[in-house]
Write a protein that holds these residues in place. Sequence first.
Motif, PDB file in Angstrom:
ATOM      1  N   ASP A 457       0.889  -1.253  -0.015  1.00 20.01           N
ATOM      2  CA  ASP A 457       0.017   0.023   0.037  1.00 20.01           C
ATOM      3  C   ASP A 457       0.774   1.313  -0.099  1.00 20.01           C
ATOM      4  OD1 ASP A 457      -2.480  -1.533   2.095  1.00 20.01           O
ATOM      5  OD2 ASP A 457      -2.471  -1.088  -0.074  1.00 20.01           O
ATOM      6  N   MET A 458       1.951   1.184  -0.036  1.00 22.49           N
ATOM      7  CA  MET A 458       2.957   2.242  -0.101  1.00 22.49           C
ATOM      8  C   MET A 458       2.638   3.263  -1.213  1.00 22.49           C
ATOM      9  SD  MET A 458       6.948   2.185  -1.014  1.00 22.49           S
ATOM     10  CE  MET A 458       6.809   2.165  -2.802  1.00 22.49           C
ATOM     11  N   ILE A 459       2.658   4.476  -0.571  1.00 23.57           N
ATOM     12  CA  ILE A 459       2.472   5.664  -1.500  1.00 23.57           C
ATOM     13  C   ILE A 459       3.836   6.270  -1.946  1.00 23.57           C
ATOM     14  CG2 ILE A 459       1.405   8.033  -1.603  1.00 23.57           C
ATOM     15  CD1 ILE A 459      -0.407   6.940   0.736  1.00 23.57           C
ATOM     16  N   VAL A 466       5.904   6.726   1.175  1.00 25.52           N
ATOM     17  CA  VAL A 466       5.052   7.319   2.161  1.00 25.52           C
ATOM     18  C   VAL A 466       4.209   5.971   2.534  1.00 25.52           C
ATOM     19  CG1 VAL A 466       3.290   8.985   3.090  1.00 25.52           C
ATOM     20  CG2 VAL A 466       5.140   9.680   1.415  1.00 25.52           C
ATOM     21  N   TYR A 467       4.190   5.899   3.677  1.00 27.05           N
ATOM     22  CA  TYR A 467       3.522   4.333   4.399  1.00 27.05           C
ATOM     23  C   TYR A 467       2.014   4.862   5.207  1.00 27.05           C
ATOM     24  CZ  TYR A 467       7.795   2.459   2.900  1.00 27.05           C
ATOM     25  OH  TYR A 467       8.667   1.963   2.003  1.00 27.05           O
ATOM     26  N   PRO A 468       0.872   4.366   4.580  1.00 27.82           N
ATOM     27  CA  PRO A 468      -0.386   4.833   5.102  1.00 27.82           C
ATOM     28  C   PRO A 468      -0.493   4.339   6.688  1.00 27.82           C
ATOM     29  CG  PRO A 468      -0.456   3.587   3.074  1.00 27.82           C
ATOM     30  CD  PRO A 468       0.926   3.452   3.309  1.00 27.82           C
ATOM     31  N   ASN A 469       0.172   3.377   7.074  1.00 28.97           N
ATOM     32  CA  ASN A 469       0.345   3.112   8.550  1.00 28.97           C
ATOM     33  C   ASN A 469       0.716   4.201   9.455  1.00 28.97           C
ATOM     34  OD1 ASN A 469      -0.673   0.490   8.045  1.00 28.97           O
ATOM     35  ND2 ASN A 469       1.224  -0.603   8.475  1.00 28.97           N
ATOM     36  N   GLU A 470       1.668   4.750   8.976  1.00 30.09           N
ATOM     37  CA  GLU A 470       2.376   5.848   9.745  1.00 30.09           C
ATOM     38  C   GLU A 470       1.263   7.091   9.790  1.00 30.09           C
ATOM     39  OE1 GLU A 470       5.862   7.717   8.138  1.00 30.09           O
ATOM     40  OE2 GLU A 470       6.459   8.311  10.143  1.00 30.09           O
ATOM     41  N   LEU A 471       0.660   7.514   8.556  1.00 27.01           N
ATOM     42  CA  LEU A 471      -0.012   8.777   8.591  1.00 27.01           C
ATOM     43  C   LEU A 471      -1.420   8.360   9.229  1.00 27.01           C
ATOM     44  CD1 LEU A 471      -0.056   9.284   4.295  1.00 27.01           C
ATOM     45  CD2 LEU A 471       1.313   9.873   6.055  1.00 27.01           C
ATOM     46  N   GLU A 472      -1.785   7.114   9.175  1.00 25.96           N
ATOM     47  CA  GLU A 472      -3.021   6.838   9.996  1.00 25.96           C
ATOM     48  C   GLU A 472      -2.829   6.850  11.439  1.00 25.96           C
ATOM     49  OE1 GLU A 472      -4.533   4.123   6.310  1.00 25.96           O
ATOM     50  OE2 GLU A 472      -4.154   3.142   8.328  1.00 25.96           O
ATOM     51  N   ALA A 486      -5.423   6.256   4.701  1.00 24.38           N
ATOM     52  CA  ALA A 486      -4.661   6.966   3.752  1.00 24.38           C
ATOM     53  C   ALA A 486      -4.539   6.348   2.550  1.00 24.38           C
ATOM     54  CB  ALA A 486      -3.453   7.543   4.403  1.00 24.38           C
ATOM     55  N   ILE A 487      -4.569   6.829   1.163  1.00 23.18           N
ATOM     56  CA  ILE A 487      -3.956   6.461   0.102  1.00 23.18           C
ATOM     57  C   ILE A 487      -3.308   7.071  -0.772  1.00 23.18           C
ATOM     58  CG2 ILE A 487      -6.102   4.813   0.296  1.00 23.18           C
ATOM     59  CD1 ILE A 487      -7.429   6.679  -2.023  1.00 23.18           C
ATOM     60  N   GLY A 488      -2.767   6.750  -1.911  1.00 20.29           N
ATOM     61  CA  GLY A 488      -2.195   7.506  -2.806  1.00 20.29           C
ATOM     62  C   GLY A 488      -2.823   7.660  -4.037  1.00 20.29           C
ATOM     63  N   VAL A 489      -3.005   8.891  -4.683  1.00 18.93           N
ATOM     64  CA  VAL A 489      -3.987   9.162  -5.829  1.00 18.93           C
ATOM     65  C   VAL A 489      -2.994   9.744  -6.895  1.00 18.93           C
ATOM     66  CG1 VAL A 489      -6.021   9.653  -4.712  1.00 18.93           C
ATOM     67  CG2 VAL A 489      -4.547  11.446  -4.993  1.00 18.93           C
ATOM     68  N   PRO A 490      -3.244   9.353  -8.181  1.00 12.55           N
ATOM     69  CA  PRO A 490      -2.338   9.663  -9.303  1.00 12.55           C
ATOM     70  C   PRO A 490      -2.184  11.208  -9.387  1.00 12.55           C
ATOM     71  CG  PRO A 490      -4.084   8.091 -10.182  1.00 12.55           C
ATOM     72  CD  PRO A 490      -4.449   8.363  -8.805  1.00 12.55           C
ATOM     73  N   ASP A 491      -0.899  11.811  -9.316  1.00  9.65           N
ATOM     74  CA  ASP A 491      -0.557  13.056  -9.460  1.00  9.65           C
ATOM     75  C   ASP A 491       0.223  13.542 -10.555  1.00  9.65           C
ATOM     76  OD1 ASP A 491      -1.029  15.912  -7.949  1.00  9.65           O
ATOM     77  OD2 ASP A 491       1.239  15.627  -8.277  1.00  9.65           O
ATOM     78  N   GLU A 492       0.047  14.357 -11.567  1.00  6.24           N
ATOM     79  CA  GLU A 492       1.036  14.469 -12.615  1.00  6.24           C
ATOM     80  C   GLU A 492       2.546  15.006 -12.269  1.00  6.24           C
ATOM     81  OE1 GLU A 492      -2.130  16.085 -16.241  1.00  6.24           O
ATOM     82  OE2 GLU A 492      -0.554  17.253 -15.741  1.00  6.24           O
ATOM     83  N   LYS A 493       2.439  15.985 -11.219  1.00  2.00           N
ATOM     84  CA  LYS A 493       3.759  16.464 -10.834  1.00  2.00           C
ATOM     85  C   LYS A 493       4.533  15.425  -9.875  1.00  2.00           C
ATOM     86  CE  LYS A 493       4.190  20.729  -9.568  1.00  2.00           C
ATOM     87  NZ  LYS A 493       4.270  21.857  -8.942  1.00  2.00           N
ATOM     88  N   GLY A 495       3.588  12.179  -9.083  1.00  2.00           N
ATOM     89  CA  GLY A 495       3.420  10.750  -9.231  1.00  2.00           C
ATOM     90  C   GLY A 495       2.323  10.295  -8.617  1.00  2.00           C
ATOM     91  N   GLU A 496       2.313  10.319  -7.296  1.00  2.10           N
ATOM     92  CA  GLU A 496       1.053  10.273  -6.420  1.00  2.10           C
ATOM     93  C   GLU A 496       1.070  11.360  -5.354  1.00  2.10           C
ATOM     94  OE1 GLU A 496       2.014   6.142  -5.058  1.00  2.10           O
ATOM     95  OE2 GLU A 496       0.225   5.627  -5.588  1.00  2.10           O
ATOM     96  N   ALA A 497       0.050  11.435  -4.977  1.00  4.73           N
ATOM     97  CA  ALA A 497      -0.419  12.646  -3.972  1.00  4.73           C
ATOM     98  C   ALA A 497      -1.213  11.895  -2.659  1.00  4.73           C
ATOM     99  CB  ALA A 497      -1.340  13.685  -4.469  1.00  4.73           C
ATOM    100  N   ILE A 498      -1.027  12.301  -1.501  1.00  3.27           N
ATOM    101  CA  ILE A 498      -1.706  11.825  -0.474  1.00  3.27           C
ATOM    102  C   ILE A 498      -2.909  12.151  -0.181  1.00  3.27           C
ATOM    103  CG2 ILE A 498      -1.494  11.302   2.034  1.00  3.27           C
ATOM    104  CD1 ILE A 498       1.472  11.684   1.875  1.00  3.27           C
ATOM    105  N   LYS A 499      -4.188  11.494  -0.224  1.00  2.00           N
ATOM    106  CA  LYS A 499      -5.385  11.724   0.259  1.00  2.00           C
ATOM    107  C   LYS A 499      -5.852  10.826   1.246  1.00  2.00           C
ATOM    108  CE  LYS A 499     -10.211  12.081  -1.475  1.00  2.00           C
ATOM    109  NZ  LYS A 499     -11.221  12.368  -2.539  1.00  2.00           N
ATOM    110  N   VAL A 500      -6.187  11.579   2.529  1.00  2.00           N
ATOM    111  CA  VAL A 500      -6.899  10.860   3.365  1.00  2.00           C
ATOM    112  C   VAL A 500      -8.417  11.057   3.707  1.00  2.00           C
ATOM    113  CG1 VAL A 500      -4.712  11.387   4.874  1.00  2.00           C
ATOM    114  CG2 VAL A 500      -6.585  12.968   5.130  1.00  2.00           C
ATOM    115  N   PHE A 501      -8.856  10.039   4.297  1.00  2.00           N
ATOM    116  CA  PHE A 501     -10.364  10.009   4.487  1.00  2.00           C
ATOM    117  C   PHE A 501     -10.646   9.866   6.006  1.00  2.00           C
ATOM    118  CE2 PHE A 501      -9.380   7.941   0.516  1.00  2.00           C
ATOM    119  CZ  PHE A 501     -10.517   8.703  -0.387  1.00  2.00           C
ATOM    120  N   LEU A 502     -11.355  10.574   6.640  1.00  2.00           N
ATOM    121  CA  LEU A 502     -11.792  10.518   8.141  1.00  2.00           C
ATOM    122  C   LEU A 502     -13.360  10.751   8.478  1.00  2.00           C
ATOM    123  CD1 LEU A 502      -9.617  13.289   7.575  1.00  2.00           C
ATOM    124  CD2 LEU A 502      -9.158  12.539   9.812  1.00  2.00           C
ATOM    125  N   VAL A 503     -13.404   9.930   9.354  1.00  2.00           N
ATOM    126  CA  VAL A 503     -14.960   9.806  10.027  1.00  2.00           C
ATOM    127  C   VAL A 503     -14.852  10.562  11.444  1.00  2.00           C
ATOM    128  CG1 VAL A 503     -16.718   8.475  10.712  1.00  2.00           C
ATOM    129  CG2 VAL A 503     -15.483   7.669   8.792  1.00  2.00           C
TER     130      VAL A 503
END
Length: 562
Positions: A457-459, A466-472, A486-493, A495-503
């Motif tokens: 799941d590395m970003i 960048v490791y989701p476990n650490e971010l979470e 936390a996940i990585g989403v495609p980013d032109e500049k 490669g990937e950008a970080i997106k986080v989801f929260l409840v």
Amino acid sequence: MQENFWKDKYPAGVPTEINPDQYPNILAVLRESCKKFASKPAFSNMGKTLTYAELYTLSGQFAAYLQKHSGLQPGDRIAVQMPNVLQYPIVVFGAMRAGYVVVNTNPLYTAREMEHQFNDSGAKALVCLANMAHLAQDVVPKTGVKQVIVTEVGDMLPPLKRLLVNTVVKHVKKMVPAYNIPGMVKFNDAMAKGKGLSLQEANPVSEDIAVLQYTGGTTGVAKGAMLTHRNLVSNMLQAKAMMGNNIKDGEEVLICPLPLYHIYAFTFHCMAMMISGNHNILITNPRDIPAFVKELGNYRFTGFVGLNTLFVALCNDAEFHKLDFSNFKVTLSGGMALQLATAERWEQVTGCKICEGYGMTETSPLATVNPIDNIQLGTIGIPVSSTLCKVIDDDGNELPLGERGELCVKGPQIMKGYWQRQEATDEILDAEGWLRTGDIAVIQEDGYLRIVDRKKDMILVSGFNVYPNELEDVMATLRGVLQCAAIGVPDEKSGEAIKVFLVKAPGSELSTEQVKEHMRSNLTGYKVPRYVEFREALPTTNVGKILRRELRDEELKKLAAK
């Protein structure tokens, strides 16, 4: 079958094997190169150049100071936390010559990250830039670090320029927050003291650890990859072998914009270029593109080591197009996937093809690379000399050519294991020496490999893991957070950008900016999320484990629908 398959895949002039025991340790290479290329330039930064002879003298002075004044014992760990400045190679080679293990430390680390690394590695000393000494002031008392040496950006420059640069950095740009570290020693004072001292040269055996290089590996907690002298000697010989006759000893000028504390630049510039006696131009702040391009104009460079993000930024700068590329012959790419459009544009602007390779911290790092005379865009090349690759299914069975499976690598550059983490080592490294990379690859009939997916799941943000476990883990400490992912989403500049989801917890009025600020105060800049999304619930398994894969798939579908 493996060895026979690879033997005829190497182009003329590239050996299939290297001798990993050609040198007993890194210091033997250093001695030989500094004698053979004594008058040749080794490193340049901010207009100042060190020859190989000067590098040997200065690293010896620093080593002598450490032996007599640091209180360290042979095999102790010394953390080195600096950007690309001339002090870096002096300190690293000095530490090795004194008999210590180097712990490369990111200068952008937060106090939390520094504390974890220093305690995990058992570091007894720290050499850091003054710009982050205020963090060291808070961190050091919580660790086993007994000796702190602080350097300023301009410390290796001539006296007047040194004063000017250090004054501007400290008082004009205000980049050096106030700090007070009891017993702290200034780098130049240490060098002056070491000048008159005798050095007892270390002579480590090949299996001794040279560097503890921290990585998340296949899980979130940062672990120290134990890279031995044999590992790093092997990789420098492999890099040299794969470049064939394209790199001439003592004649090349290589641009080094990537940070030396990162394994990619560390092995290439401090190791592979040392054995070749070549000249490394250290770029302290490659993010300042106009200043970077101006610096490039001072050299008729022959090689450039970078990654996709940097190639894009330079090609978008009009002044870069005006540079003299007449001597330019080698561009190496790693750290993140090279995009085809980027490679084509770079060649159009510079006249030089990009040669993409692949590796991990655990492989010192080079595992595969495109031979310079046989570049196949879209691939990561062939295994470097004395290296085997295979792909396996989920049950560990080797798969035939052309099928997708987890890439495994075997060779003399594979790490000894993770520092004090046998269980984590056993998960990634088997008894036969095969390293599971966690990346999904295809081996083509011609021996070239393609990375097609990531198992873990590395970003990957601009070449940094960048490791989701650490971010979470960090998000979970923020008041008002009920669930997070936390996940990585495609980013032109990047490669990937970080997106986080929260409840949010009931009654919480948590905002996007509060989340980002919390992350910013606990994590290095590139780990701070670009996007924050609040949800009523997150997808989970029947036992409550959050399904990151499902979140990623949703994001990809959104992108596809646009």
